[in-house]
Every structure is written in structure tokens, then in C-alpha cells.
Design a protein around this motif. Sequence first.
Motif, PDB file in Angstrom:
ATOM      1  N   ASP A 157      -8.222   7.458  -1.873  1.00 10.94           N
ATOM      2  CA  ASP A 157      -7.389   8.504  -1.001  1.00 10.94           C
ATOM      3  C   ASP A 157      -6.036   7.446  -0.476  1.00 10.94           C
ATOM      4  OD1 ASP A 157      -6.112   9.875   0.992  1.00 10.94           O
ATOM      5  OD2 ASP A 157      -7.815  10.245   2.206  1.00 10.94           O
ATOM      6  N   PRO A 158      -4.968   7.822  -1.048  1.00 11.88           N
ATOM      7  CA  PRO A 158      -3.832   6.858  -0.649  1.00 11.88           C
ATOM      8  C   PRO A 158      -3.572   6.775   0.797  1.00 11.88           C
ATOM      9  CG  PRO A 158      -3.355   8.250  -2.522  1.00 11.88           C
ATOM     10  CD  PRO A 158      -4.551   8.893  -1.951  1.00 11.88           C
ATOM     11  N   ASP A 159      -4.185   7.866   1.754  1.00 15.76           N
ATOM     12  CA  ASP A 159      -3.999   7.643   3.118  1.00 15.76           C
ATOM     13  C   ASP A 159      -4.853   6.607   3.677  1.00 15.76           C
ATOM     14  OD1 ASP A 159      -2.113   9.918   3.009  1.00 15.76           O
ATOM     15  OD2 ASP A 159      -3.757  11.522   3.492  1.00 15.76           O
ATOM     16  N   GLU A 160      -5.657   6.295   3.181  1.00 14.02           N
ATOM     17  CA  GLU A 160      -6.437   5.171   3.735  1.00 14.02           C
ATOM     18  C   GLU A 160      -6.082   3.860   3.396  1.00 14.02           C
ATOM     19  OE1 GLU A 160     -10.754   7.524   3.852  1.00 14.02           O
ATOM     20  OE2 GLU A 160     -10.243   6.019   2.164  1.00 14.02           O
ATOM     21  N   VAL A 161      -5.367   3.475   2.251  1.00 16.86           N
ATOM     22  CA  VAL A 161      -5.275   2.093   1.790  1.00 16.86           C
ATOM     23  C   VAL A 161      -4.323   1.163   2.722  1.00 16.86           C
ATOM     24  CG1 VAL A 161      -5.432   2.822  -0.612  1.00 16.86           C
ATOM     25  CG2 VAL A 161      -2.991   2.808   0.267  1.00 16.86           C
ATOM     26  N   GLN A 162      -3.217   1.799   3.424  1.00 17.12           N
ATOM     27  CA  GLN A 162      -2.453   0.747   4.204  1.00 17.12           C
ATOM     28  C   GLN A 162      -3.473   0.284   5.426  1.00 17.12           C
ATOM     29  OE1 GLN A 162       1.201   2.613   5.161  1.00 17.12           O
ATOM     30  NE2 GLN A 162       2.115   0.634   5.902  1.00 17.12           N
ATOM     31  N   ASP A 163      -3.968   1.342   6.036  1.00 23.47           N
ATOM     32  CA  ASP A 163      -5.050   1.099   7.051  1.00 23.47           C
ATOM     33  C   ASP A 163      -5.931   0.032   6.585  1.00 23.47           C
ATOM     34  OD1 ASP A 163      -6.226   1.701   9.678  1.00 23.47           O
ATOM     35  OD2 ASP A 163      -7.840   1.876   8.557  1.00 23.47           O
ATOM     36  N   PHE A 164      -6.493   0.241   5.600  1.00 25.26           N
ATOM     37  CA  PHE A 164      -7.767  -0.724   4.964  1.00 25.26           C
ATOM     38  C   PHE A 164      -7.095  -2.096   4.815  1.00 25.26           C
ATOM     39  CE2 PHE A 164     -10.342  -2.672   1.913  1.00 25.26           C
ATOM     40  CZ  PHE A 164     -11.659  -2.409   2.293  1.00 25.26           C
ATOM     41  N   VAL A 165      -5.984  -1.982   4.134  1.00 27.99           N
ATOM     42  CA  VAL A 165      -5.422  -3.733   3.655  1.00 27.99           C
ATOM     43  C   VAL A 165      -5.041  -4.196   5.073  1.00 27.99           C
ATOM     44  CG1 VAL A 165      -3.351  -4.684   2.626  1.00 27.99           C
ATOM     45  CG2 VAL A 165      -4.672  -3.055   1.578  1.00 27.99           C
ATOM     46  N   THR A 166      -4.405  -3.608   6.041  1.00 29.81           N
ATOM     47  CA  THR A 166      -3.975  -4.189   7.266  1.00 29.81           C
ATOM     48  C   THR A 166      -5.081  -4.819   8.070  1.00 29.81           C
ATOM     49  OG1 THR A 166      -2.019  -2.767   7.308  1.00 29.81           O
ATOM     50  CG2 THR A 166      -2.510  -3.707   9.359  1.00 29.81           C
ATOM     51  N   SER A 203       0.814   2.323  -4.609  1.00 35.07           N
ATOM     52  CA  SER A 203       1.959   1.214  -4.694  1.00 35.07           C
ATOM     53  C   SER A 203       3.054   1.498  -3.712  1.00 35.07           C
ATOM     54  CB  SER A 203       2.535   1.084  -6.025  1.00 35.07           C
ATOM     55  OG  SER A 203       2.926   2.177  -6.530  1.00 35.07           O
ATOM     56  N   ASN A 204       3.401   2.784  -3.659  1.00 35.52           N
ATOM     57  CA  ASN A 204       4.492   3.066  -2.548  1.00 35.52           C
ATOM     58  C   ASN A 204       3.814   2.925  -1.354  1.00 35.52           C
ATOM     59  OD1 ASN A 204       6.291   4.082  -4.472  1.00 35.52           O
ATOM     60  ND2 ASN A 204       5.647   6.155  -4.407  1.00 35.52           N
ATOM     61  N   ARG A 205       2.739   2.809  -0.885  1.00 33.93           N
ATOM     62  CA  ARG A 205       2.224   2.652   0.400  1.00 33.93           C
ATOM     63  C   ARG A 205       2.187   1.064   0.707  1.00 33.93           C
ATOM     64  NH1 ARG A 205      -0.410   7.163   2.720  1.00 33.93           N
ATOM     65  NH2 ARG A 205       0.439   9.078   1.756  1.00 33.93           N
ATOM     66  N   LEU A 206       1.760   0.429  -0.563  1.00 36.70           N
ATOM     67  CA  LEU A 206       1.537  -0.931  -0.413  1.00 36.70           C
ATOM     68  C   LEU A 206       2.508  -1.713  -1.385  1.00 36.70           C
ATOM     69  CD1 LEU A 206      -2.308  -1.039  -0.538  1.00 36.70           C
ATOM     70  CD2 LEU A 206      -1.117  -1.518   1.441  1.00 36.70           C
ATOM     71  N   PRO A 207       3.849  -1.722  -1.178  1.00 33.52           N
ATOM     72  CA  PRO A 207       4.931  -2.307  -2.106  1.00 33.52           C
ATOM     73  C   PRO A 207       4.560  -3.960  -1.950  1.00 33.52           C
ATOM     74  CG  PRO A 207       5.798  -1.736  -0.140  1.00 33.52           C
ATOM     75  CD  PRO A 207       4.470  -1.242   0.199  1.00 33.52           C
TER      76      PRO A 207
END
Length: 312
Positions: A157-166, A203-207
Motif C-alpha cells: 500500500d503506497p499510503d503506508e510506505v512513508q510512515d513506515f520508513v520514517t 518512488s514518488n512517496r520516497l524520492p
Amino acid sequence: MALVNTKEMFKKAYDGGYAIGAFNINDMEIIQGIMSACAELKAPVILQVSSSARKYAHPAYLVKMVEAAVKENPDIPVALHLDHGPSFEMCKACIDDGFTSVMFDGSAKPYEENVEEARRVVEYAHKYNVTVEAELGKLAGVEDDVKVEDDKAQFTDPDEVQDFVTRTGVDSLAIAIGTSHGAYKFKPGQKPKLRLDILEEVSNRLPGFPIVLHGASSVLPEFVQMVNQYGGQMPDAIGIPEEMLREAAAKAVCKINVDSDLRLAMTATVRKYFAENPSHFDPRQYLGAARDAIQGLVEHKIKTVLGCEGKA
């Protein structure tokens, strides 16, 4: 050159539009075949170990064989990576043994548990300059201790990736976009397809952030046919088309895992050797032939899929 972690490898791969091959190792011949290919083509490499391979070969043996490979090939950047580490304890043990990269696989856990344990692994690993990979989404298929039924697989789910990585601080992220573990990836008549739209959105969420593809063996038909020609009973197996993998490698994918193709190449070659030489019993002969097959396969992957030739 000593063992390296994946940080600089992935930065160069992301900027250069190629991927690093992460090849699963189980014994000396596989390591030698992989390293011969990388030395020939001047390609960086990740030698990765599953928890079951670590148990089979014993941790000290594996680490020393990889250290020998580095000594024999000082110009090739090599990372030693734990594949699908199921727990903090397993990741810690590998870090303590000298691994330079680990994967914590909490994809089967509830999201918050995955976040918490991945963060814990990162905190320990970064003290020792070890990079950490984690996973969001579930790939179908079977590989060693990893078993996920088709109906349990989930795209990332792309909505989760930024939260997860951060929140975790991981250094790379394995995502589920249509690859699958094992040789039998798709049902008869089903066409493989990678969800490159999900990759693009991630990749757009996590450049600039390195993405990993698991379950990316192509299951080359010549090896399936060779196994069957020399006494096997494998049904037709369909892997991921190599052109799709190369397209992913040209985007944000910096690491592509290969395991089933190595197993098939080795098994097919050994079967062929015994069929043609039934009275032979010297392991150096049939394992030497298998080692050569591994080298040829890895050279093919570097040139056709990964694009990392000359990047060492």
C-alpha cells in the motif's frame, strides 16, 4: 576490499538506473560461481543467506567462505546480507557474526508490530554500520521458511510506505508488486505482470529511496527442460519476464533477489552430468560443472536484467 554494507551500492544504483543482484548462497560452489561472474563483468554483488541456509551450512562456515571470496576478489564490492530474518534475535545474531546487511521480514505481522520490531533492528544494526531492509506487503509463493498462499498475498500500500520508513529508519524497502517466491509463480494460463504503477507511486512517496524486489527469478525454461530431460518431473514453470525486471531496475529498484534460478541451474546441470557420466562419483566433477552453470547464469542476469556490468 573488506565487506561493505549496501548504502553506497544503492546510491550508485539508484542514480545510475541499474540494480544490484542479491544471490542466495548455500555452499562453496554457488559462492564461487557468483563471484567468478562478478569478477568477469566487474559487477558489485550481494551474497545473501536465508535463515534455513544459515542453519544448513552453519554460520561460521558461511561467513568464512564469503570472507575468502572477498579476499580472492578485492576489486568487487560485496555485501553479506540476511534474507528474510524473522526476528530481532536472528538479525542480531547475523550482525554479531559479521553480516553487513540484514533484512527484517515482519510483513506477516500487524502493521504496528512490523514497525516496532523493524525500528528495534535498525537501532541495533546502525550501531555497527549495518544496513537494514524491511518489507511491506506479502509475496505469494514458497521459499525455504517463507510460505504465503496466493489468497493471502497483498500488494504494498503506497499510503503506508512513508510512515513506515520514517518511523523505522530502514535503509531499503522490499515491496510487493507482483513477483512471487519459488519456481511455480503463476497458475496455468495466467500472465505475469508487475504493478509498475505501484512502484512509481512508492518512488514518488520516497524520492531517492532504494526499493527491493523479492521473488524475481525468471525460471528460465531451458533449465526446467533440462531437469525434465534427465529424469525430473517439473511442470512448466513461469517466472517474471526479464524485460519487466530490467524496466523495474531502471526505476527505483536497486536490489533484485535471485534464488530459484540458481537452484534450477545447479540441479539441471548435476542431473545432466550424471546422465552422461553414470559411473562417475567424484564430487569435484559434477559440482565443478554446476559451478560453471551458476557463473553463466549470473553473467546472464547481470547483462540482461540488472545492468550493473562495469559498476564495481
